[in-house]
Design a protein around this motif. Structure first.
Motif, short mmCIF file in Angstrom:
data_model
loop_
_atom_site.label_atom_id
_atom_site.label_comp_id
_atom_site.label_asym_id
_atom_site.label_seq_id
_atom_site.Cartn_x
_atom_site.Cartn_y
_atom_site.Cartn_z
N TYR A 49 0.84 -1.20 0.00
CA TYR A 49 0.00 0.00 0.00
C TYR A 49 0.87 1.26 0.00
CZ TYR A 49 -2.83 3.79 1.84
OH TYR A 49 -3.43 5.01 2.03
N VAL A 84 -5.79 0.17 -2.32
CA VAL A 84 -6.37 -0.79 -1.38
C VAL A 84 -7.34 -1.74 -2.09
CG1 VAL A 84 -7.87 -1.00 0.65
CG2 VAL A 84 -6.06 0.70 0.62
N GLU A 144 -11.27 -4.67 2.25
CA GLU A 144 -10.66 -3.33 2.30
C GLU A 144 -10.63 -2.81 3.73
OE1 GLU A 144 -12.13 -0.50 -0.55
OE2 GLU A 144 -12.24 -2.00 -2.13
N TYR A 172 -7.34 -1.46 5.72
CA TYR A 172 -7.25 -0.14 6.35
C TYR A 172 -6.91 -0.26 7.84
CZ TYR A 172 -8.88 2.39 2.24
OH TYR A 172 -8.98 2.95 0.99
N LYS A 173 -7.42 -1.28 8.52
CA LYS A 173 -7.07 -1.50 9.93
C LYS A 173 -5.58 -1.81 10.07
CE LYS A 173 -11.53 -3.19 11.57
NZ LYS A 173 -12.28 -4.36 12.08
N LYS A 212 -3.54 1.34 9.58
CA LYS A 212 -3.59 2.17 10.79
C LYS A 212 -2.73 1.57 11.90
CE LYS A 212 -6.74 4.26 14.09
NZ LYS A 212 -8.13 4.40 14.53
#
Length: 86
Positions: free
Chosen positions: A18, A24, A35, A39-40, A43
């Motif tokens: 990424y 993503v 997705e 994203y988790k 982060k």
């Protein structure tokens, strides 16, 4: 439905892909991960601004270690009071 488990190396690889510019949605379709999950991971493995570059995963590990050490200190304190009485 059984939840899939991914190892740490796989998660870090996805995050690195990424960061190098892979979208993503492409990662999700290519690797079969949602997705939201990607994203988790992004982060979780992104540094938090401050003096040190710590990720939320690093902070969580440090908190667990801190808790373990506090418990160990409490056990040693109890042992000291038992042996001091003798």
């Amino acid at each position: 439905m059984k939840q899939k488990r991914y190892n740490q190396e796989f998660k870090e690889t996805i995050v690195e892909l990424y960061r190098t510019g892979t979208p993503v949605n492409q990662l999700a379709s290519e690797y079969g991960v949602t997705e939201v999950t990607i994203y988790k991971w992004i982060k979780l493995h992104s540094p938090i601004e401050g003096e040190e570059l710590l990720t939320p995963a690093d902070i969580s590990a440090k908190q667990k270690e801190n808790l373990r050490l506090k418990q160990e200190v409490e056990i040693l304190k109890k042992a000291m009071t038992i042996f001091a009485k003798k």
